[in-house]
Scaffold this motif. Sequence first.
Motif, PDB file in Angstrom:
ATOM      1  N   LYS A   1       2.261   1.577  -3.774  1.00 27.95           N
ATOM      2  CA  LYS A   1       1.204   1.475  -4.829  1.00 27.95           C
ATOM      3  C   LYS A   1       1.735   0.817  -5.900  1.00 27.95           C
ATOM      4  O   LYS A   1       1.219   1.251  -6.896  1.00 27.95           O
ATOM      5  CB  LYS A   1       0.442   2.987  -4.941  1.00 27.95           C
TER       6      LYS A   1
ATOM      7  N   SER B   1      -8.156   6.201  -2.481  1.00 29.70           N
ATOM      8  CA  SER B   1      -8.367   5.095  -2.078  1.00 29.70           C
ATOM      9  C   SER B   1      -9.356   4.841  -1.019  1.00 29.70           C
ATOM     10  O   SER B   1      -9.149   5.867   0.190  1.00 29.70           O
ATOM     11  CB  SER B   1      -7.180   3.833  -1.490  1.00 29.70           C
TER      12      SER B   1
ATOM     13  N   THR C   1      -9.911   1.711  -5.052  1.00 31.64           N
ATOM     14  CA  THR C   1      -8.858   2.683  -5.608  1.00 31.64           C
ATOM     15  C   THR C   1      -9.049   3.042  -7.023  1.00 31.64           C
ATOM     16  O   THR C   1      -9.524   2.253  -7.911  1.00 31.64           O
ATOM     17  CB  THR C   1      -7.610   1.609  -5.319  1.00 31.64           C
TER      18      THR C   1
ATOM     19  N   GLU D   1       0.701  -1.181  -0.015  1.00 33.13           N
ATOM     20  CA  GLU D   1       0.109   0.045   0.064  1.00 33.13           C
ATOM     21  C   GLU D   1       0.701   1.281   0.084  1.00 33.13           C
ATOM     22  O   GLU D   1       0.579   2.062  -0.549  1.00 33.13           O
ATOM     23  CB  GLU D   1      -0.884   0.045   1.250  1.00 33.13           C
TER      24      GLU D   1
ATOM     25  N   SER E   1       6.553   8.006  -2.894  1.00 34.56           N
ATOM     26  CA  SER E   1       5.174   7.866  -2.999  1.00 34.56           C
ATOM     27  C   SER E   1       4.854   8.638  -1.719  1.00 34.56           C
ATOM     28  O   SER E   1       5.561   8.739  -0.906  1.00 34.56           O
ATOM     29  CB  SER E   1       4.740   6.482  -2.911  1.00 34.56           C
TER      30      SER E   1
ATOM     31  N   SER F   1       0.902   9.716   0.947  1.00 42.62           N
ATOM     32  CA  SER F   1      -0.490   9.456   1.165  1.00 42.62           C
ATOM     33  C   SER F   1      -1.095  10.476   2.110  1.00 42.62           C
ATOM     34  O   SER F   1      -0.053  10.563   3.180  1.00 42.62           O
ATOM     35  CB  SER F   1      -1.130   7.891   1.211  1.00 42.62           C
TER      36      SER F   1
ATOM     37  N   GLU G   1      -6.939   5.707  -9.807  1.00 46.96           N
ATOM     38  CA  GLU G   1      -5.645   6.109 -10.043  1.00 46.96           C
ATOM     39  C   GLU G   1      -5.564   6.726 -11.392  1.00 46.96           C
ATOM     40  O   GLU G   1      -6.128   6.029 -12.477  1.00 46.96           O
ATOM     41  CB  GLU G   1      -4.851   5.071  -9.900  1.00 46.96           C
TER      42      GLU G   1
END
Length: 728
Positions: free
Chosen positions: A59, A725, A167, A56, A680, A682, A169
């Motif tokens: 990703k 997500s 999810t 996660e 990455s 989030s 994207e």
Amino acid sequence: MTPRFSRSLLATAIVTAATAAHAQEQSLNELVIIGDESSAAALPGSAHVVTSEHLETMKYTDVHRVAREVPGVYLQEEDGYGLRPNIGIRGSGSGRSGKVTLMEDGVLMAPAPYSGPAAYYFPSFGRMSGVEVLKGPDLLRYGPATVGGAINLRSTPIPSEASGHLTTELAENDGKRVHAWYGASSEQVGWLLETHQQETDGFKDIRQSDREAGFDKKDFVGKLRFNSSADAAIYQQLDLKVDYSEELSHETYLGLTDADFDADPDQRYFASERDNMDTQRTGFMARHLADLSDDLTVTTTAYYNEFKRNWYKAAGLNSLINDANSGDTDALAQLRGEADLDGIDIKNNAREYESQGIELKADYRLALAGLTHNLTVGARYHEDEVDRLQPVDTFNQVISNGRPVLEFVSTTSGTDISGSNNAVEKAEAWSAYVADRVALTDRLTLTGLLRFEDIETSRVRYNEEGRSSVQDRSSNDTSELLPGIGATYDLDNGVTLLGGVHRGMVPAGAGSTDVDPEISINYELGTRLNRGAGRYELIGFYSDYSNTVQNCSVATPCAGGQDSGSVSQGESRIQGIEALAAYEFALDNGLQVPVQATWTFTDAEVTKDSETGEVLKGDNLVYLPENVFSVRTGVRQGDSWDVFVNIAYVDDMCIDNTCDRSGTDNTFRKTDSLTVVDLSGSYKVAEGARLFAKLDNVFDTRKIVARTPDGARPNLPMTAAVGLSIDF
């Protein structure tokens, strides 16, 4: 607020119904071959678990980018997206992952793992919830490849209660991805529906063509579970699974000259304009479990997989690449679509695969001679086949009004479709194993294993399209007994010593006549340390091959240019070191900083000339890097936000056995070394909802990652993506 369902495969939510909780636990146990990280630490060999939480954070949808973080695992990139991975373990060879036992939820997933082991099918990695990599003696529980290692992909499990996930994207090059699932469990029934869909226009541009070079891939999965009631004398459970996937990818084997690669690695020659892969795959699995007593569990698994593919692609243009690399301006103009080129063969590389089998496993705990034995006995019957009927279309590249066009000339039919283009290959295999894990003392645990494989393969090649006459028949029989033993010894302060030895095998493909299987004696010795927030591992491995076998394909041709069947490459040895260090720092301000570094060093060479003399003592093994290194670190504030960076390095690799021979020019015989940085992050925007962003290949490093079969090909360029997500 606690989420209804943790996406970690092994985390089971607390439910009120005891039978539903037990059913969930049993389902999870049967999906895995290792378990969690603590289970991996107890095995008498190298084992690694990549959890859903890890997946996660980055990703990733390309299994290559995850595999490079596991020590002892090598990869050869090809298309930049990991559509058809090339993964090797401990020097086993990476071509189409043909020497690795590939499984999804513990079931063989390669289209034809015995008769045609090249894994031209691979499930969409973006829908997986975990990865397990197993090496060492415990490999003998699985097969057919038991030399280097096994990889098990964990699919999304049925949730403990009604819940779902979505999810979405968006990425550069008009990339789109959707992953969604929903499921529920009651006391005696559980179910799950899931889809993963991804498409992109791709990062390459076909010269003087309006066609895209991307892909469109869709996966659909359905699961159903029935289990007995809480008061049943014998607990029983039936798990059913069906999956379907389809892919249309405009991929090619045609690469570039080095000069054109340096000028623009993302261009493609016009001759590859029509190249595309079209696949459909359907899989069925039924698994029955019965807890006959507190000490005996019996599991029966039946499976059937069908895979159809047609890779329509230009063939035989490597000579033009070589000529152009040598300075031939006419060949370069033809490749660039600036001059006429007659006789471009575009082959319908069409194959239909079937594989099916049934497996029985019994886990029994018993006391014997004052010791507790954890005994596992398993047996499997498997059969698979590959059906090839592959006509070849011929085109001429003609310059018209200043632009190239492909003009159809002819197609093969009737007696023109014969030999390897018109063949059926089959395999029938019986296998059985026994494994006994016994604690000799409070500190010393010993595991003994014995596996038996009996394999019959055959190939029939036909003279013409109607298959009324046979050109030739061939067959190959293999029977091997494979013993192994492993041990762990627990020292104080979280230190564990481990060691093991086992005899491993990789069978030759069905297109091979009188080719013995690959056989090696494999040793490993090392130590693990688990203490507080730290986890460390250092393992040395050594494999002595009495017979090294290469599976030949168009992607990785064998010496002499053979592109089907298998060939013996003589004796060889592979040795190396695997290291891992991981620690999670907890800062005073509540921030957490996890750090993990892995390194694999490998030294390998042929130790005796092959019988044909095409592979010589001292030769390198193909696509095997000396060093692979990765570092992953980040910062997270609880569940509120996180940022992670992943740095990966891989050495250059030889593309054939002649590379590095004395007096050999290596100019076009090696890939480039490569360092890639991925980023990455989030941010939690609401309960169960997170925004995320990722940037693959932050510094847009472009290198030659493959040269076979037809020229230089690049890695993925810098690619940005954003998404959302939601867990509900």
